[in-house]
Design a protein around this motif. Sequence first.
Motif, mmCIF file in Angstrom:
data_model
loop_
_atom_site.group_PDB
_atom_site.id
_atom_site.type_symbol
_atom_site.label_atom_id
_atom_site.label_comp_id
_atom_site.label_asym_id
_atom_site.label_seq_id
_atom_site.Cartn_x
_atom_site.Cartn_y
_atom_site.Cartn_z
ATOM 1 N N MET A 20 -1.006 -6.152 8.397
ATOM 2 C CA MET A 20 -0.917 -6.870 7.137
ATOM 3 C C MET A 20 0.470 -7.487 7.061
ATOM 4 O O MET A 20 1.447 -6.889 7.507
ATOM 5 N N LEU A 41 -4.505 -6.223 -3.312
ATOM 6 C CA LEU A 41 -4.624 -5.891 -1.898
ATOM 7 C C LEU A 41 -5.371 -4.575 -1.694
ATOM 8 O O LEU A 41 -6.046 -4.382 -0.681
ATOM 9 N N SER A 42 -5.249 -3.677 -2.658
ATOM 10 C CA SER A 42 -5.979 -2.416 -2.574
ATOM 11 C C SER A 42 -7.480 -2.659 -2.632
ATOM 12 O O SER A 42 -8.263 -1.982 -1.962
ATOM 13 N N ALA A 76 -7.923 -6.024 1.107
ATOM 14 C CA ALA A 76 -6.803 -6.246 2.019
ATOM 15 C C ALA A 76 -7.157 -7.328 3.041
ATOM 16 O O ALA A 76 -8.330 -7.545 3.365
ATOM 17 N N ARG A 98 0.830 -1.202 0.000
ATOM 18 C CA ARG A 98 0.000 0.000 0.000
ATOM 19 C C ARG A 98 0.865 1.253 0.000
ATOM 20 O O ARG A 98 0.574 2.226 -0.709
#
Length: 322
Positions: A224, A196-197, A200, A77
Amino acid sequence: MLARFSVAGLHLSDRLMLPPLFCRDHFESHKYFGVDPQQITFFQQGFLPCITPQGKIILETASKVAKAPDGNGGLYRALQTSGTLDKMQALGLEALDVYCVDNILARVADPEYLGCCYSRGGQLGAKVVAKAFPTERVGVFAQDSRGRLQVLEYSELDPAIASAIDPETGNLYYNWSNICMHYFSIPWLVSAAEQLSAAAKYHIANKQIHAKAGTKVPGIKLEMFIFDPFHTAEKTILFEVHRQDQFAPVKNAPGSPTDSPDTARAALLAQGARWITAAGGILAQGVHGVEVSPLVSYAGEGLEGVVQGKVVGQEGQAVTVL
């Protein structure tokens, strides 16, 4: 968390993900440790709110939410939101060598490792060591039903499964430890960051959280992990290394019997002593550890011309520097 990028040719540049208290002034005051400042980019690690076991937000002050770093998996991120990932693509960078700063023996830009991953077309690579003992607090690699590799975190693995022995080999079923030294191809990294965006994954860590009036309360930190998207890689390269050469983490306080600053320092000094004797050097009486500057040798090579047939250190001095 540090990420070093290999490009076509031999040029290397560094990207450092750091918490806010770790100021770039530290690098400036040390003249960037001899590295060209133009090769270094700093970007900010993210934070997530802390919550109570009942799911309520914890306040650090009457007007401030208690937060904690979002874990090493926040790398994806942070690279994306800081624009660093876009800049890397624009520069034509091909791959990342990613490592955690708490491993004093991390071998940065290891040519054998990077060459193996790159030449075999790996989307993802990881250095691994055999577990020291069944209950060692490290994540382990496992293969899913599709044949893809992922990491099982020690805190989320049943102790009975973690200790299970493969009768055919006599080794643990889950024997290959993840030591957080990774190779990321840029295309895979971009894909992982995008996934992941959109969705997540968060892991729970039960901690004492700083709260109002300087108190601490039981709470939950959300993290994470860097290995969360590993299962998306179609081709993963595992590269075994010797623990004594490349893995001496600092996880515990000074004085702890394992994974402390003391044990890490001892590992570094013992490695240097091995290099000296292997190159034909003679350790002075009482010398047990040698710190070899990386400007002298990267991995023990080229020391013959420096120490062969010579006595290194002073008698009675336990540690020396080369």
